[in-house]
Design an enzyme around this catalytic site. Structure first.
Site, mmCIF file in Angstrom:
data_model
loop_
_atom_site.group_PDB
_atom_site.id
_atom_site.type_symbol
_atom_site.label_atom_id
_atom_site.label_comp_id
_atom_site.label_asym_id
_atom_site.label_seq_id
_atom_site.Cartn_x
_atom_site.Cartn_y
_atom_site.Cartn_z
ATOM 1 N N HIS A 1 0.838 -1.202 0.000
ATOM 2 C CA HIS A 1 0.000 0.000 0.000
ATOM 3 C C HIS A 1 0.878 1.260 0.000
ATOM 4 C CE1 HIS A 1 -3.504 2.506 1.378
ATOM 5 N NE2 HIS A 1 -2.521 3.216 1.890
ATOM 6 N N GLU A 2 1.853 1.298 0.901
ATOM 7 C CA GLU A 2 2.711 2.481 0.999
ATOM 8 C C GLU A 2 3.674 2.575 -0.185
ATOM 9 O OE1 GLU A 2 1.997 4.747 3.045
ATOM 10 O OE2 GLU A 2 0.574 3.559 4.223
ATOM 11 N N HIS B 1 2.198 4.495 -2.975
ATOM 12 C CA HIS B 1 2.353 5.940 -2.731
ATOM 13 C C HIS B 1 3.750 6.400 -3.155
ATOM 14 C CE1 HIS B 1 -1.291 6.908 -0.574
ATOM 15 N NE2 HIS B 1 -1.056 6.067 0.418
ATOM 16 N N ASP C 1 -4.699 7.630 -1.419
ATOM 17 C CA ASP C 1 -5.622 6.754 -0.701
ATOM 18 C C ASP C 1 -7.028 6.848 -1.284
ATOM 19 O OD1 ASP C 1 -3.842 5.688 1.238
ATOM 20 O OD2 ASP C 1 -3.889 7.602 2.298
#
EC number: 3.4.-.-
Length: 917
Positions: free
Chosen positions: A155-156, A159, A166
């Site tokens: 998830h990170e 980014h 998000d």
């Protein structure tokens, strides 16, 4: 400053990276040279290292499947703090250091808030700065709230690497869907769950249905979305990767365009997979046919700093007072910048090289004085950069057989057509080369050495009033030392005096600094008269005057008094150039000092591409808001462009009130090198700290729905995000390094810059009108004034985004644009709305400048044409009453109720049906 006395002092590892500092490479589908660092404030625990390895290994497989067999993690370096015990497995790092961290492991930014986050302040599709994980999260203590660390890392990583955002929104957790029901902000919309208010008190917990707020017509503030534990939906990783069934990013088919997620706001309603698929990573790879190998890990332990000064004393250093200016800056580095415990050596070079000082460990002023005595006294000969570098390697090699992690601080003013001959040797050495280019003729090959070894590079012009050399040397603090030991620059100023012999001003010393405070004065001709007063009015004496180097300095014993220090410098020659530099260190190792870090978005650029200046102001990891921040960009001919940097969420600034101040730079005057310097000042009652969790953080899961019942997770500490602490006065300066611009045409430059995109379109309602507000763009991005605005409305987000010019235009005859960064306001009636089945109206703006250049389409505001309903399972039997509509006003608009919904804000517009009496 008492706010921070209960905090664990953090090293604040990365802050603002210089542009392009990450070592990450994509090689045959695998990401290489990822750097994960452990903060020295983290208590020693080898399980953390084991958990990092487990996290990355698990994440690699998850990433491989989530990206349709395109990407995996190939090798990772883990940097272990110097204060942890030795281990035969630990090696000395080469180019890896805290400044190049891709992931940091450190205590929470705010107490009790363990959410992982990615420092990300650029636009959609652009790389982030770093990922932050806490030890408790890695050790599995927060798995129920945030999910498995491996899935969190992916998830990170999205980014960090691909610049996606998000797909939830804690500021707007619910929205009005086209189904005319209230829905949780999520992607995909197929993620099931229940919206509930869940409260615990005195050991007992109560769950009830959410009520509809009478003002927002959405669920009340305490309402939370609890996902079902058992799901079938596969997307999305950027919503709740912790759901077991989630293994994909939302794509064009599954993306929820209605939700007010940050992904929709920042990426123009594109799905995360669309953004990832458009990345260079994706374009340069094809899916693999076999599973990838597991990641390989290198354990690297920080050790004492080793640095060798390599100083040019060739004949060209005689002109423009270059040799003396170099010595002034080197003395400041040796007296104040280099940290105790460091090993320092010195080499001089012209056409050959000479070892002046073998490595000496800095323990007291004696070693510093010994090194200063070895500075060159007269210039002569040619320039052989490789000779200097090779002798530096010999000096370092006498202490360590390997050069790994050692630093070469190289200053030169001349070109050397043989410099490229040692690039390969430098690359293979494991040493880091920092390069300071003095004048416009310094060699490009050395810039390449600096880049490939992860070093810093600076350009300093020959302007006498420029403090650039002292600033550059002063910026070369250790990349791995604790922030409390680093020298911070409070002031750096120069002035050429003619008819008026006085240079008078003040310097602010705030309570976060004051240890080892150091005042340095330099001149060109004759020693000036120096007067310095502390905040109580006591005059400071005993300046050490070094007439040969044309400098005077004073070190304040103990901790300097907090407050405003005043100085008067009187020149004794006409004309005369005077400079002052003031540095200090943290006053208390448990209280983070206020810091300023600056950078450009690129190291190399070509006209007409714009650049962006960034400056980040923090105390610890908490942003400082309301500061006055000014950037000074100097060309190699000495022309200086001054820019006020803003943290207003408009123009070049992506996020309002995140402590990152930004501005476009397009005022190119010539080809060649430019240098950046930033000055920040916080005045009384203006600068403030804002205690809010960082953006771009993984979603906290309040609990799960299991067999129809809520199984709640431990509540996280609540923080009032509006809480702000007023700071005392402070001042800081910072060097942002150098960059190169090419293909600049002759002046005056042609107008090639449109107005910047409006990104903060917002709305309120007054009677029967919709009032739009936004920050004014400029004629050239965020400078000047636009010629006019075009406002259009549509019943479709995609039509307005993709076919803006075909949408219905609003009459803006009475709208006169203001200067850039002013607040604009415009009211209009929503007329000519004829679509009977329309549920939403969307509003957007374009700006046009005097050269008829047009901006991008703004962010899109939404108007909702219905009263939203709660989902059947969420309706409370006794909802809060809503106000009775005022029937005394006839709007003439054929819509019963308009609910205006702009990303980040919600307003209700009540209109009355036209009637005939």
């Amino acid at each position: 400053m008492g706010l921070f006395r209960g905090f664990v002092f953090l090293l604040v590892l990365c802050l603002l990276h210089q542009s392009n500092t990450s070592f990450i490479k994509l090689n045959n589908n695998g990401f290489e040279d990822i750097v994960i660092v452990i903060d020295p404030s983290v208590p020693e625990d080898e399980k953390i290292i084991e958990q990092i390895e487990d996290m990355v290994t698990t994440a690699s497989t998850y990433l491989f499947e989530a990206t349709e067999k395109r990407f995996f993690f190939k090798n990772v370096s883990i940097l272990i703090p110097e204060n942890w015990k030795e281990n035969p497995q630990y090696k000395r790092p080469k180019h890896e250091n805290y400044k190049h961290a891709d992931v940091i492991v450190a205590p929470p930014t705010l107490p009790g808030r363990d959410e992982p986050y990615t420092k990300q302040f650029t636009e959609c599709g652009e790389k982030g700065e770093y990922i932050h994980f806490t030890p408790d999260l890695l050790l599995g203590k927060k798995q129920n709230e945030y999910g498995p660390p491996g899935k969190l890392f992916v998830h990170e990583w999205a980014h960090l690497r691909w610049g996606v955002f998000d797909e939830y929104n804690e500021d707007q957790p619910f929205y009005r869907a086209k189904s005319k029901k209230i829905e949780a902000t999520r992607c995909s919309a197929g993620i099931s769950g229940r919206s509930r208010v869940y409260k615990c008190q005195g050991g007992s917990c109560l769950s009830r249905a959410c009520r509809i707020d009478s003002t927002t017509k959405l669920y009340e503030k305490d309402c939370q979305f609890f996902p079902d534990k058992v799901q079938t939906e596969k997307a999305s990783i950027m919503f709740m990767q912790s759901i077991d069934s989630v293994v994909e990013f939302c794509n064009e088919k599954t993306h929820n365009q209605e939700a007010p997620s940050l992904q929709n706001i920042k990426c123009n309603f594109r799905s995360t997979w669309e953004v990832i698929s458009n990345s260079e990573d994706f374009k340069n790879t094809i899916p693999m046919v076999t599973p990838p190998p597991p990641p390989v890990f290198s354990l690297l332990k920080i050790s004492q700093r080793i640095v060798c000064l390599v100083l040019d004393k060739s004949g060209s250093m005689e002109g423009k007072d270059r040799l003396n200016r170099m010595n002034q800056a080197a003395k400041h580095f040796l007296l104040q910048t280099v940290e105790n415990g460091s090993w320092v050596g010195m080499v001089h070079f012209d056409s050959t090289a000479t070892v002046v000082n073998k490595l000496i460990q800095i323990k007291s002023s004696d070693e510093r004085n010994t090194l200063m005595a070895g500075l060159p006294t007269y210039p002569r000969g040619g320039t052989s950069i490789c000779s200097g570098i090779k002798y530096a390697f010999q000096v370092i090699g006498e202490l360590h057989s390997q050069l790994d992690g050692s630093e070469v601080l190289l200053l030169t003013d001349g070109e050397d057509n043989t410099a490229s001959s040692c690039i390969d040797e430098v690359k293979q050495s494991g040493a880091i080369v920092h390069f300071i280019a003095l004048g416009r003729d310094a060699d490009e090959a050395v810039i390449e050495m600096s880049k490939i070894t992860g070093g810093s590079h600076f350009y300093v012009s020959d302007e006498a009033q420029n403090n650039g050399l002292i600033d550059a040397f002063g910026a070369l603090t250790s990349g791995n030392t604790d922030l409390s030991q680093k020298s911070l620059q409070l002031e750096s100023k120069g002035l050429t005096l003619n008819s008026n012999p006085w240079m008078n001003d003040t310097v602010i010393i705030d309570s976060t600094v004051g240890k080892d405070t150091f005042f340095l004065i330099t001149w060109n001709s004759l020693p000036p008269s120096i007067s310095l007063w502390d905040p109580s009015g006591t005059i400071m004496e005993n300046f050490t005057v070094d007439a040969t180097s044309k400098m005077a300095y004073l070190s304040i014993p103990g901790t300097a008094k907090v407050g405003t220090w005043a100085y008067n410098l009187q020149a004794k020659a006409n004309p005369e150039t005077l400079t002052i530099t003031v540095t200090s260190r943290a006053a208390n190792s448990s209280v983070p000092p206020i810091t300023v870090n600056a950078k450009m978005d690129k190291d190399i650029n070509s006209f007409p591409s714009p650049m962006i200046v960034y400056a980040e102001i923090l105390q610890g990891y908490v942003p400082v808001l309301g500061a006055n921040v000014t950037a000074f960009i100097e060309s190699q001919n000495g022309h200086t462009e001054v820019l006020e940097l803003l943290d207003n969420g408009a123009g070049a600034d992506s996020f309002k009130n995140d402590g990152v101040y930004s501005r476009y730079f397009t005022a190119y005057t010539e080809n060649g090198r430019y240098s950046l310097k930033v000055r920040a000042h916080g005045g009384a009652n203006t600068a403030r700290l804002r205690l809010r969790p960082p953006l771009n953080r993984a979603a906290y899961i309040p609990g799960w729905v299991v067999n129809g019942e809520i199984e709640a997770n431990p509540p996280r500490p609540e923080i009032d995000e509006d809480t702000q602490t007023i700071l005392e006065d402070f001042s800081r300066t910072a060097s942002g390094g150098a960059f190169v611009v090419s293909q600049v045409p002759s002046l005056p430059l042609p107008d090639q810059y449109p107005p910047s995109q409006i990104t903060d379109l917002d709305a309120t309602v007054h009677e029967d009108k919709i009032i739009l507000t936004w920050t004014a763009p400029g004629d050239n991005f965020d400078v000047g004034k636009v010629q006019r605005y075009i406002i259009r409305i549509s019943g479709s987000i995609l039509d307005l985004r993709d076919s803006f010019d075909d949408a219905l235009q609003v009459n803006t005859t009475d709208l006169s644009p203001k200067e850039a960064n002013s607040k604009e306001s415009f009211a209009f009636k929503p007329e000519n709305i004829s679509e009977e089945n329309a549920t939403h109206i969307f509003i957007a703006i374009k700006s046009i400048d005097k050269s008829n250049l047009t901006s991008k389409v703004s962010n899109i505001a939404q108007v909702t044409l219905f009263i939203p309903q709660a989902n059947p399972d969420d309706i409370d039997p006794t909802p809060t009453p809503t106000p009775t509509p005022d029937k005394s006003h006839n709007s003439g608009v054929n819509i019963s109720t308009l609910v205006l919904s702009v990303i980040g804000s919600i307003v209700i517009v009540n209109f009355i049906l036209s009637t005939t009496i």
